[in-house]
Design a protein around this motif. Structure first.
Motif, short mmCIF file in Angstrom:
data_model
loop_
_atom_site.label_atom_id
_atom_site.label_comp_id
_atom_site.label_asym_id
_atom_site.label_seq_id
_atom_site.Cartn_x
_atom_site.Cartn_y
_atom_site.Cartn_z
N ARG A 68 10.16 -12.80 -6.09
CA ARG A 68 10.88 -11.55 -6.16
C ARG A 68 12.24 -11.59 -5.93
O ARG A 68 13.28 -11.20 -5.08
CB ARG A 68 10.42 -11.05 -4.79
CG ARG A 68 8.89 -10.69 -4.52
CD ARG A 68 8.35 -9.77 -5.36
NE ARG A 68 8.69 -8.24 -4.99
CZ ARG A 68 7.99 -7.43 -4.74
NH1 ARG A 68 6.68 -7.51 -4.39
NH2 ARG A 68 8.39 -6.16 -4.23
N LEU A 138 1.53 -7.29 8.90
CA LEU A 138 1.77 -7.92 7.65
C LEU A 138 1.40 -7.18 6.51
O LEU A 138 1.75 -7.26 5.39
CB LEU A 138 1.41 -9.57 7.85
CG LEU A 138 2.21 -10.34 8.74
CD1 LEU A 138 1.42 -11.68 8.84
CD2 LEU A 138 3.47 -10.62 8.34
N SER A 139 0.30 -6.64 6.37
CA SER A 139 -0.40 -5.77 5.64
C SER A 139 0.44 -4.62 5.05
O SER A 139 0.47 -4.35 3.96
CB SER A 139 -1.73 -5.48 6.16
OG SER A 139 -2.49 -4.61 4.98
N ARG A 142 3.36 -5.85 3.32
CA ARG A 142 3.31 -6.01 2.18
C ARG A 142 3.09 -4.84 1.14
O ARG A 142 3.70 -4.93 0.03
CB ARG A 142 2.06 -6.87 1.61
CG ARG A 142 2.27 -8.34 2.33
CD ARG A 142 0.94 -9.26 2.18
NE ARG A 142 1.21 -10.51 2.66
CZ ARG A 142 0.28 -10.64 4.02
NH1 ARG A 142 -0.32 -10.16 4.56
NH2 ARG A 142 0.83 -12.01 4.61
N ARG A 143 2.41 -4.11 1.66
CA ARG A 143 2.40 -2.72 1.15
C ARG A 143 3.63 -1.96 0.84
O ARG A 143 3.92 -1.52 -0.20
CB ARG A 143 1.42 -1.72 1.78
CG ARG A 143 1.04 -0.43 0.93
CD ARG A 143 -0.28 0.10 1.54
NE ARG A 143 0.02 1.12 2.75
CZ ARG A 143 -0.80 1.53 3.60
NH1 ARG A 143 -1.97 1.15 3.50
NH2 ARG A 143 -0.13 2.57 4.37
N SER A 146 5.55 -3.91 -1.82
CA SER A 146 4.98 -3.85 -3.38
C SER A 146 4.97 -2.50 -3.90
O SER A 146 4.93 -2.51 -5.07
CB SER A 146 3.39 -4.05 -3.01
OG SER A 146 2.90 -3.35 -2.45
#
Length: 148
Positions: A68, A138-139, A142-143, A146
């Motif tokens: 990234r 963390l989910s 990440r979302r 992203s």
């Protein structure tokens, strides 16, 4: 912080938003990184070394995308790591325009040696959360990254 009409927000309303919190989170991470990991290897440099260790040689564009990194950041970062003997950059024999990046044995040893400290930094930052909250946090992060 959700407002019915964003046009009526004050500067004080903005202070509790994502930007200031993300900056503070980054400051804490940078301080812990400096204290616990290594003063000469940045997070993005560690990411590059770890990706090469995990996936093997790859072209510079693929590596930059996986890490990234934007193009203006990737080239100088890779050059600094190459200058330190932590990776090699060669031209692809089949396509001379493509640069192939590979980790050196010294780079691999450094990534392996630093990995436990990197995990410790994450664990320390996530310590206030239960295991379920950690996974959710963390989910959600990440979302958020992203979809941006």
């Amino acid at each position: 912080m959700a407002q019915e009409d964003p046009g009526h927000c004050s500067p004080v309303d903005a202070l509790g938003g994502l930007g200031p919190l993300a900056r503070q989170l980054n400051q804490v991470h940078n301080r812990l990184w400096h204290e616990r990991v290594h003063q000469d290897v940045t997070g993005p440099q560690f990411t590059v070394l770890s990706l090469l260790d995990a996936h093997g040689d790859m072209d510079q564009g693929t590596l930059g995308a996986l890490a990234r990194l934007d193009k203006s950041t990737a080239a100088p970062l890779l050059e600094r790591l190459r200058g330190r003997g932590l990776l090699d950059i060669t031209r692809d024999a089949g396509d001379r325009r493509r640069k192939v990046v590979s980790i050196t044995e010294e780079g691999r040893r450094l990534a392996i040696r630093l990995a436990p400290a990197v995990v410790t930094v994450s664990e320390q930052m996530l310590a206030p959360f239960s295991p379920e909250e950690r996974a959710q946090f963390l989910s959600l992060l990440r979302r958020a990254v992203s979809e941006s």
